[in-house]
Design an enzyme around this catalytic site. Sequence first.
Site, PDB file in Angstrom:
ATOM      1  CG  HIS A   1      51.555  35.627  32.391  1.00  0.00           C
ATOM      2  ND1 HIS A   1      51.360  36.814  31.720  1.00  0.00           N
ATOM      3  CD2 HIS A   1      51.750  35.963  33.690  1.00  0.00           C
ATOM      4  CE1 HIS A   1      51.449  37.820  32.579  1.00  0.00           C
ATOM      5  NE2 HIS A   1      51.681  37.330  33.786  1.00  0.00           N
ATOM      6  CD  GLU A   2      51.021  33.675  36.467  1.00  0.00           C
ATOM      7  OE1 GLU A   2      51.940  34.247  37.091  1.00  0.00           O
ATOM      8  OE2 GLU A   2      50.013  34.278  36.038  1.00  0.00           O
TER       9      GLU A   2
ATOM     10  CB  ALA B   1      47.817  32.312  37.578  1.00  0.00           C
TER      11      ALA B   1
ATOM     12  CD  GLU C   1      52.305  40.886  35.993  1.00  0.00           C
ATOM     13  OE1 GLU C   1      52.112  40.042  35.099  1.00  0.00           O
ATOM     14  OE2 GLU C   1      52.429  40.574  37.199  1.00  0.00           O
TER      15      GLU C   1
ATOM     16  CD  GLU D   1      54.243  36.770  39.435  1.00  0.00           C
ATOM     17  OE1 GLU D   1      53.029  36.554  39.309  1.00  0.00           O
ATOM     18  OE2 GLU D   1      54.743  37.905  39.440  1.00  0.00           O
TER      19      GLU D   1
HETATM   20  N1  BES Z   1      51.489  38.655  39.009  1.00  0.00           N
HETATM   21  C1  BES Z   1      50.196  38.393  38.491  1.00  0.00           C
HETATM   22  C2  BES Z   1      49.169  38.117  39.541  1.00  0.00           C
HETATM   23  C3  BES Z   1      48.609  39.331  40.221  1.00  0.00           C
HETATM   24  C4  BES Z   1      47.704  40.132  39.567  1.00  0.00           C
HETATM   25  C5  BES Z   1      48.963  39.640  41.504  1.00  0.00           C
HETATM   26  C6  BES Z   1      47.182  41.230  40.210  1.00  0.00           C
HETATM   27  C7  BES Z   1      48.461  40.745  42.131  1.00  0.00           C
HETATM   28  C8  BES Z   1      47.559  41.544  41.497  1.00  0.00           C
HETATM   29  C9  BES Z   1      50.228  37.200  37.551  1.00  0.00           C
HETATM   30  O1  BES Z   1      51.447  36.926  36.983  1.00  0.00           O
HETATM   31  C10 BES Z   1      49.318  37.514  36.425  1.00  0.00           C
HETATM   32  O2  BES Z   1      49.636  38.376  35.672  1.00  0.00           O
HETATM   33  N2  BES Z   1      48.195  36.843  36.322  1.00  0.00           N
HETATM   34  C11 BES Z   1      47.216  37.132  35.311  1.00  0.00           C
HETATM   35  C12 BES Z   1      47.109  36.039  34.315  1.00  0.00           C
HETATM   36  C13 BES Z   1      47.971  36.275  33.133  1.00  0.00           C
HETATM   37  C14 BES Z   1      47.902  35.135  32.165  1.00  0.00           C
HETATM   38  C15 BES Z   1      47.642  37.543  32.391  1.00  0.00           C
HETATM   39  C16 BES Z   1      45.890  37.304  36.006  1.00  0.00           C
HETATM   40  O3  BES Z   1      45.839  37.117  37.202  1.00  0.00           O
HETATM   41  O4  BES Z   1      44.927  37.653  35.349  1.00  0.00           O
HETATM   42 ZN    ZN Z   2      52.000  38.223  35.491  1.00  0.00          ZN
END
Ligand code: BES
Ligand code: ZN
Length: 901
Positions: free
Chosen positions: A335-336, A300, A358, A302
């Site tokens: 999380h988001e 996902a 993160e 954000e």
């Molecule tokens: N900001 C990240 C998405 C992301 C991940 C963008 C890698 C660019 C590269 C988002 O907030 C995120 O952490 N998503 C996780 C899910 C979360 C519940 C751990 C994901 O994508 O796995």
């Molecule tokens: Zn994240």
Amino acid sequence: MLFLDLLLVEKDAKQLGHGLSVLPSLENMEQFKGQPRLPKFAVPKSYGIRLKPDLTACKFAGFVSIDLDVVDHTKYIVLNAAELSVDSGSVSFTTRGISKVLEPSRIDLVEEDEILVLEFAETLPIGIGLLKIGFEGTLNDKMKGFYRSTFEHNGEKKNMAVTQFEPADARRCFPCWDEPACKATFKITLDVPSELVALSNMPIIEEKVDGHLKTVAYQESPVMSTYLVAVVVGLFDYVEDHTSDGVKVRVYCQVGKANQGKFALNVAVKTLELYKGYFAMPYSLPKLDMVAIPDFAAGAMENYGLVTYRETALLYDDQHSAAANKQRVATVVAHELAHQWFGNLVTMEWWTHLWLNEGFATWVSYLATDSLFPEWNIWTQFLDESTAGLRLDGLAESHPIEVEINHAGEIDEIFDAISYRKGASVIRMLQNYLGAEGFQRSLAAYIKRYACSNAKTEDLWAALEEGSGEPVNKLMNSWTKQKGYPAVSVKVKDQKLVFDQSQFLSSGSQGDGQWIVPITLCCGSYDVRKNFLLQSKSETLDIKEFLKDKTDAASAWIKLNVDQAGFYRVKYDEDLAARLRYAIENKFLSATDRFGILDDSFALCMARQQSLTSLLTLMGAYREELDYTVLNNLISISCKIARIVADAVPELLDYMKQFFIGLFQNSAERLGWEPKPGESHLDAMLRGDLLTALAIFGHDLTLSEASRRFQSFLEDRNTPLLPPDIRKAAYEAVMQRVSTSERSGYESLLRVYRETDLSQEKTRILSSLASSPDPNITLEVLNFLLSSEVRSQDAVYGLGVSREGRETAWKWLKDNWEHISKTWGAGFLITRFVSAIISPFASFEKAKEVEEFFASRSKPSIARTLKQSIERIHINANWVESVKNEKHLADAVKELAYRKY
Ligand code: BES
Ligand code: ZN
């Protein structure tokens, strides 16, 4: 800062009356190349962006007008752009004040550095000006930048247009200062087909339909970073609700599936309200949209006000989703939404501080989930995060939480277990040390202080230090600025406890790191507790001093790292370990502590600091274990041991499996195959995991019962005999019996895969397919992953091959490397191919072979993962050697296998 020197030369030149730079322009341009960050002599204040995607031709046209603040004398404007073709005739810079239009004398798009350099004939006046650029680009299929995703509508394949900009891909959609610290406002306008839904970060202010096209204008955003800008154009249905203070929240789903958005919608509304209280600051935008995207690289994203998700992480189907799917949706949403404050409102200054985003969002998501679903015991499940962090950070090839980033290409790889899981774990450790209330108060102060701005790690520490009076900066630097973590060994000597810290490495060697370790310990009871900071290598503690006469110092159990709140491992001497085993058998310890003792013991065993026999004996103490998280870890540890034993002493494998079956059978029988009325969420998840384990260890009854139930499922997809929570177990069981001569189970699963339109069902199947022990089937499955039937976002689910299939998988990876590298190489998914296929090996020859293959094929985006995977092979290989040589192992395993529970 070479370019600054040049500017000085230029200024001096001007003062001397030459008017022009003393160096040829080409050389000046060179100064901007190969730099990790953009020069900041002109910075953006606000962007107007107009985009016109063509969903049929998969192209887009765009125009940006950027209000710039020129803060230093320069003839150059340097910004980011990549894979765009800039219409050179459209580029102009209008100075405010005297309103003069300047056209660049030279435009250079430097693809390696992803920068656009505009050179002007004269020095730009200090102050505000307006930069205009027209450009075109491709709606790519790489799930980054401005890309296309596909879906079916009324049997027809259609495209949608979606953005994914984090970490550094906004530059693939429009020229911009694509760094988190360059915050500006954004005013977006889209020209799109009139029948489509068009979303962006902010609410629509105006929509004009003109035949087949409409022009949609959105409100101007507050200041934000480019990586959070978003656009989605496609066909969707939605469900809507609002928070108590009027924020409109919507979940957009595939047409006809709006119901599947209701669960996430509910979680989102409650979570926004909760965070408003926790951060002492309301959500800052008027609306929040959350959209399920069929092709999505991460889980996902954000984006401010427009959060995008994989379908599996947002949609929940009452009939066909499992409890684990529900939990995933809740934690991902939490999380988001945490990022809307931590990340979007207060943004990291540079990617070195990515972990602030993160790690923190991960930690807070547990806080929110716990408040919404207390019965999920989510803080116990948090230990899965910690242990994954400890596992990666136990490698010599790990990296510090705060990691230097010198090139955009290096950013992708740090979205890893260090930033997320170690990050979240050290925050938990600190919160535990400072106390929940004070921690929250300081956090709210930090958010207030840096709202609409950027912060670094030390800014957070400063806020917490001010609020608590504790030396937070000093304490935390030892955790975020150096990689690794300590193992604290503890032994009893003359009525005293002797503590000693040394860096833990899974390889068995000792690193030279030192930490300030918040030690907590309980002795004989959770009421007898002692906390202190271990600031040096060793320390001694008089037990009697804090025991008084409450318990017997000579026999009471002593558990360090109470509740597993600290990010370290503990190594007990034999006497203390035996007391703990006794305490586990007699159910004196909490689930988190039972988890920790097992997990540390497993890690020490892998690092050859403890025998496998003693680990197995400890595992025997968990035969009456009921807790979901503890059992789940016991299962995964059992699977890893089985793989090592299969390499080291194959003749013991059957006994070993027998022992594991004995460990899990009782709990599995207690739960049965079907849900009990009113049973807990955790039991629902546990049932599936236990049955999967029994199937993998070859428990005959489980295998046949699974196949009977699978048959009923094939006849009726709604049969009560195969509810969603046990489907994955049944699929894996079915695949255990599939072979070249008995393919029917495999073919039936493929049929279910093709028929279902629920992504969670598809991933369940993909993640079971590769578990067949027949290498020929493994190969078929791997090839299937590369076919057009599997979305490229999903291929990685199918890489968990059986031990028997690993050689085939490696050959397959080599044979298909070019294709894989081309298809997945642009993003972080490529690293999964590398780690999933390479890490299971356990011989030095194989490590060498892998090194040789990649010698000419490694590239920055997989370099770290590759090194880590090779290190894992070495660790496995050493472990196999030591298990081979372990005396008395056979006797112990046989004894455990035959023991009746
Ligand atoms: N900001 C990240 C998405 C992301 C991940 C963008 C890698 C660019 C590269 C988002 O907030 C995120 O952490 N998503 C996780 C899910 C979360 C519940 C751990 C994901 O994508 O796995
Ligand atoms: Zn994240």
